[in-house]
Design an enzyme around this catalytic site. Structure first.
Site, PDB file in Angstrom:
ATOM      1  CG  ASN A  59      -4.277   0.181  -3.137  1.00 27.56           C
ATOM      2  OD1 ASN A  59      -4.515   1.630  -3.683  1.00 27.56           O
ATOM      3  ND2 ASN A  59      -5.160   0.218  -2.105  1.00 27.56           N
ATOM      4  CB  ILE A 106      -1.029   0.020   1.368  1.00 26.85           C
ATOM      5  CG1 ILE A 106      -1.879  -1.295   1.211  1.00 26.85           C
ATOM      6  CG2 ILE A 106      -1.781   1.333   1.193  1.00 26.85           C
ATOM      7  CD1 ILE A 106      -2.647  -1.601   2.502  1.00 26.85           C
ATOM      8  CB  SER A 107       1.286   4.312   0.397  1.00 26.64           C
ATOM      9  OG  SER A 107       1.901   5.597   0.283  1.00 26.64           O
ATOM     10  CG  LEU A 108       7.466   3.722  -1.036  1.00 30.07           C
ATOM     11  CD1 LEU A 108       7.667   4.171  -2.304  1.00 30.07           C
ATOM     12  CD2 LEU A 108       8.679   4.273  -0.074  1.00 30.07           C
ATOM     13  N   GLY A 131       3.439   0.123  -3.229  1.00 26.05           N
ATOM     14  CA  GLY A 131       2.978  -0.250  -4.511  1.00 26.05           C
ATOM     15  C   GLY A 131       4.571  -0.266  -5.302  1.00 26.05           C
TER      16      GLY A 131
END
Length: 400
Positions: A251, A228-230, A232
């Site tokens: 994501n 999730i976030s970084l 990703g």
């Protein structure tokens, strides 16, 4: 989506808290009332007001526990944990600030107390990692040792393992295991152990896959990794080298951490040359920009904190290593790349990652019409879980 503040950084972090109300990690009224007391763009004001709310809600949990109201205590402590996380969020301008470790420990302690009262079959893990251990939680849908599909779940640049609790429960509701964890640069690993981020994330994920394969309640053919976030970037990077994964979820997708941050009219090689040959000028220019933007002030101060460096130019040098050219094409497992219509943190990066993949791949866009346009669908966690987990279920179903 503007929530409570004109300042985009404060607005997004407020939306992040509101979204966590879905699984009991916040109350809408508590979030909005706290936000009303905060001075726009003032990091100390944000810290002060969230600390006051965290202490008040923790005290509710303590009082309920003392009177034997275990469900009420659990619910209050779960919210207090998230509020302590929020109180610590903007303190990284001084990496030695004692409040960082204190509030992190308070957040984890409240979460652990809530988890102990939840009655969930959750195993606390110490994951072997290069002479030390990483923290993890293994969530099971029940006490049965039947081998099940399993999701390895991680956050990114600034999240904590405790924030992953709702997604782990969503996996359990679908009959799957979920292993949440923190790696270098994240959560208590950076705060307690001082281990900074590393770009070669496969060295973090492979021990997790080893651990998962050693458990009788894990189906090794149905093992997925979501970042999730970084995350990703981190999850695809790991999947390019760790080929025992059946699926990877980014994501949102991140092809190049610094991609949108390289000045217009300058390519990567020119930017690297600037950092090398004119570091003082880069720092001076960054300090001027930081004074004008709370978003940049937070991104740089937090970046120096999680990379364990002391200058903005050093943070940028480290961040430039987080890119997937020459790597993304090595991913073999089915990969879901998620994007949002108003992505602010990594604009355009998801499509770059998707285009670079040579494996079975899916692109998933969340939109403003859905109320899901912000980074990682912060305001619509149930919609996010529905679409991502449905994709994963369909992907697992094709495995013989």
């Amino acid at each position: 989506m503007k929530v409570g503040f004109e300042d985009p950084q404060f607005s997004y972090q407020t939306l992040r808290l509101l979204g966590s109300a879905e699984q009991g990690q916040a109350e809408v009224g508590e979030v909005l009332r706290t936000a009303e007391r905060i001075v726009e763009g003032d990091f100390e004001s944000w810290h002060r007001e969230w600390l006051a709310t965290a202490r008040r809600v923790e005290a509710i949990g303590d009082s309920c526990a003392a009177r034997g109201h275990t469900v009420s205590a659990r619910e209050a402590w779960l919210r207090a944990s998230n509020y302590y996380r929020a109180a610590e969020f903007y303190l990284h301008g001084d990496s030695e600030d004692p409040r960082i470790l204190d509030l992190s420990r308070r957040s984890v302690a409240c979460f652990d107390r809530a988890l102990d009262l939840h009655g969930l079959p959750v195993d606390r893990l110490e994951i072997p990692y290069e002479g030390t251990a990483l923290p993890g939680l293994f969530y099971r849908p029940d006490q049965d040792d039947t081998a099940r599909p399993t999701l390895l779940l991680q956050t990114g640049y600034d999240g904590t393992m405790e924030e992953l609790h709702p997604v782990a429960l969503a996996a359990n509701r679908r009959g799957w295991n979920c292993l949440t964890f923190e790696g270098p640069g994240q959560g208590r690993v950076i705060r307690e152990q001082g281990l900074p981020f590393r770009h070669d994330w496969e060295h973090v994920v492979t021990p997790l896959v080893d651990l998962a394969h050693s458990r009788p309640d894990v189906d090794p053919a149905r093992l997925a990794l979501q970042g999730i976030s970084l995350g990703g970037y981190l999850a695809p990077r790991a999947a390019a080298f760790e080929h025992r994964l059946a699926a990877c979820i980014a994501n949102g997708g991140v092809f190049d951490f610094m991609g949108s941050r390289i000045p217009q009219g300058m390519d990567r090689e020119q930017f690297c040359s600037l950092l090398e040959n004119a570091p003082d000028a880069v720092d001076a220019g960054m300090e001027q920009r930081i004074a004008e933007s709370s978003e940049l002030r937070w991104a740089v101060s937090h970046g120096m904190f999680v990379f364990r460096v002391t200058r903005p130019v050093e943070w940028m040098r480290e961040a430039l290593r987080f890119e997937l050219s020459g790597v993304a094409g090595s991913i073999r497992c089915a990969t879901l790349v998620v994007d949002t219509e108003q992505e602010a943190s990594f604009a355009g990066e998801a499509k770059k990652l998707y285009d670079a993949l040579r494996c079975e791949k899916t692109f998933m866009l969340f939109t403003s019409e859905e109320g899901a346009e912000d980074h990682c669908q912060a305001g619509t966690p149930l919609l996010s879980q529905q679409r991502i987990f449905d994709w994963l279920a369909e992907t697992f179903a094709t495995i013989q």
